[in-house]
Design an enzyme around this catalytic site. Structure first.
Site, short mmCIF file in Angstrom:
data_model
loop_
_atom_site.label_atom_id
_atom_site.label_comp_id
_atom_site.label_asym_id
_atom_site.label_seq_id
_atom_site.Cartn_x
_atom_site.Cartn_y
_atom_site.Cartn_z
N LYS A 52 0.83 -1.21 0.00
CA LYS A 52 0.00 0.00 0.00
C LYS A 52 0.86 1.25 0.00
O LYS A 52 0.56 2.24 -0.69
CB LYS A 52 -0.94 -0.02 1.22
CG LYS A 52 -2.02 -1.09 1.11
CD LYS A 52 -2.74 -1.32 2.43
CE LYS A 52 -3.75 -2.46 2.31
NZ LYS A 52 -4.38 -2.83 3.58
N GLN A 96 -4.56 -1.91 9.85
CA GLN A 96 -4.41 -3.18 9.17
C GLN A 96 -4.92 -4.32 10.05
O GLN A 96 -4.53 -4.46 11.20
CB GLN A 96 -2.94 -3.42 8.81
CG GLN A 96 -2.67 -4.71 8.06
CD GLN A 96 -3.32 -4.71 6.68
OE1 GLN A 96 -3.23 -3.74 5.94
NE2 GLN A 96 -3.97 -5.81 6.33
N ASP A 119 -11.36 2.75 4.33
CA ASP A 119 -11.77 1.36 4.12
C ASP A 119 -13.29 1.23 4.01
O ASP A 119 -13.81 0.27 3.47
CB ASP A 119 -11.28 0.48 5.27
CG ASP A 119 -10.02 -0.32 4.91
OD1 ASP A 119 -9.75 -0.49 3.71
OD2 ASP A 119 -9.33 -0.79 5.83
#
Length: 297
Positions: A52, A96, A119
């Site tokens: 990422k 994460q 997200d």
């Protein structure tokens, strides 16, 4: 002929289009910034975070890397998120997953500022998605919609079977597909571990989205001719290779490809799209927060 849907190529096109949006924001003195928080040293998570960050660097997005010891008190994670929420230079915050067992996952998701939740998993953002007023669409389902666009597939009126009911893919995928908007208007069946006669459901589908996390759960005998197959699964199975394993999807590729009009490979299908849509949401978040309009792909 079966079309193999090239997620890498579609993702590269989205990133190229996003470059213009990033340049527009930078021209106004605003550099999109994504902060990732990783608690613990899970090798897979470390790989995902590094990928990422590399994506961000290539696009001109600043990446913040926050690391917390896996044995640290949960309060350390929540304090880190709180600090990122309060930092006006940070536009997107991503914790994460998975987090260590002593940390409440749902509490973590709820702790992220909904405006910075790129997200799309904060309960407020989930509610807005269900209500048809999404702030940020979850990355994998939205990436799948982009794959549909790449093959000129309009889900409207189609029978779509989603196999898997996770909060990350299955549920939001179903919600996106039933919305009364472009990319939606499908008739959706969600299957899962309690579904009786899964094959009967998948054989009746125009589109199958496999996201159960079970290696090669679906094979060609369970599909109809001309079906479109989107395989979200990435499963490591033992194999006689140099690494000692290989990656397979939730679909048995060879037999499914014989039936499908279009199919995603594993790897190289859905995975690159998930990362591309995270960049998309970060750019969108920056535009929203700074009041600077940009053209988004």
């Amino acid at each position: 002929m079966t079309t193999v849907i090239d997620g890498k190529a579609v993702a590269a096109d989205i990133r190229e289009q996003l470059t213009n949006s990033v340049e527009t924001l930078s021209g106004e003195g605003e550099t999109p910034t994504l902060a990732t928080v990783l608690m613990g040293n899970d090798p897979a998570s470390e790989t995902y975070v590094s990928m990422k960050h590399r994506d961000c660097e290539e696009l001109g997005i600043e990446a913040r890397d926050v690391r917390i010891d896996g044995d640290a008190p949960a309060d350390e994670l929540f304090e880190a998120v709180e600090n990122l929420n309060a930092d006006p230079a940070v536009n997107g915050v991503l914790v994460q997953m998975p987090v260590p067992d002593h940390v409440d996952k749902q509490a973590v998701l709820q702790s992220i500022d909904p405006e910075k939740d790129v997200d799309g998993f904060h309960p407020e953002n989930v509610g807005r998605l269900v209500a048809g007023d999404a702030r940020y669409k979850p990355c994998t389902p939205r990436g799948i919609q982009k794959l549909f666009e790449s093959i000129d597939l309009d889900p409207a009126g189609k029978d779509v079977v989603v196999v898997g009911r996770s909060d990350i893919v299955g549920k939001p995928m179903a919600n996106l597909l039933i919305q009364k908007e472009d990319g939606g208007n499908a008739t959706v069946t969600v299957c899962h571990s309690r579904t009786e006669d899964l094959a009967a459901k998948t054989q009746a589908a125009d589109v199958v989205v496999a996201a159960a996390g079970v290696p090669e759960l679906i094979d060609g005998s369970m599909l109809s001719e001309g079906v479109v197959v989107i395989d979200v699964g990435v499963n490591r199975v033992d194999a006689d290779t140099e690494k000692g394993y290989e990656l397979v999807g939730d679909v048995e590729y060879e037999s499914a490809a014989e039936k499908a009009s279009a199919i995603t490979p594993v790897p190289g299908g859905v995975g690159p799209m998930t990362r591309a849509m995270l960049l998309y949401n970060t750019v969108k978040a920056t535009s929203r927060q700074e009041g600077i309009p940009v053209d988004l792909p």
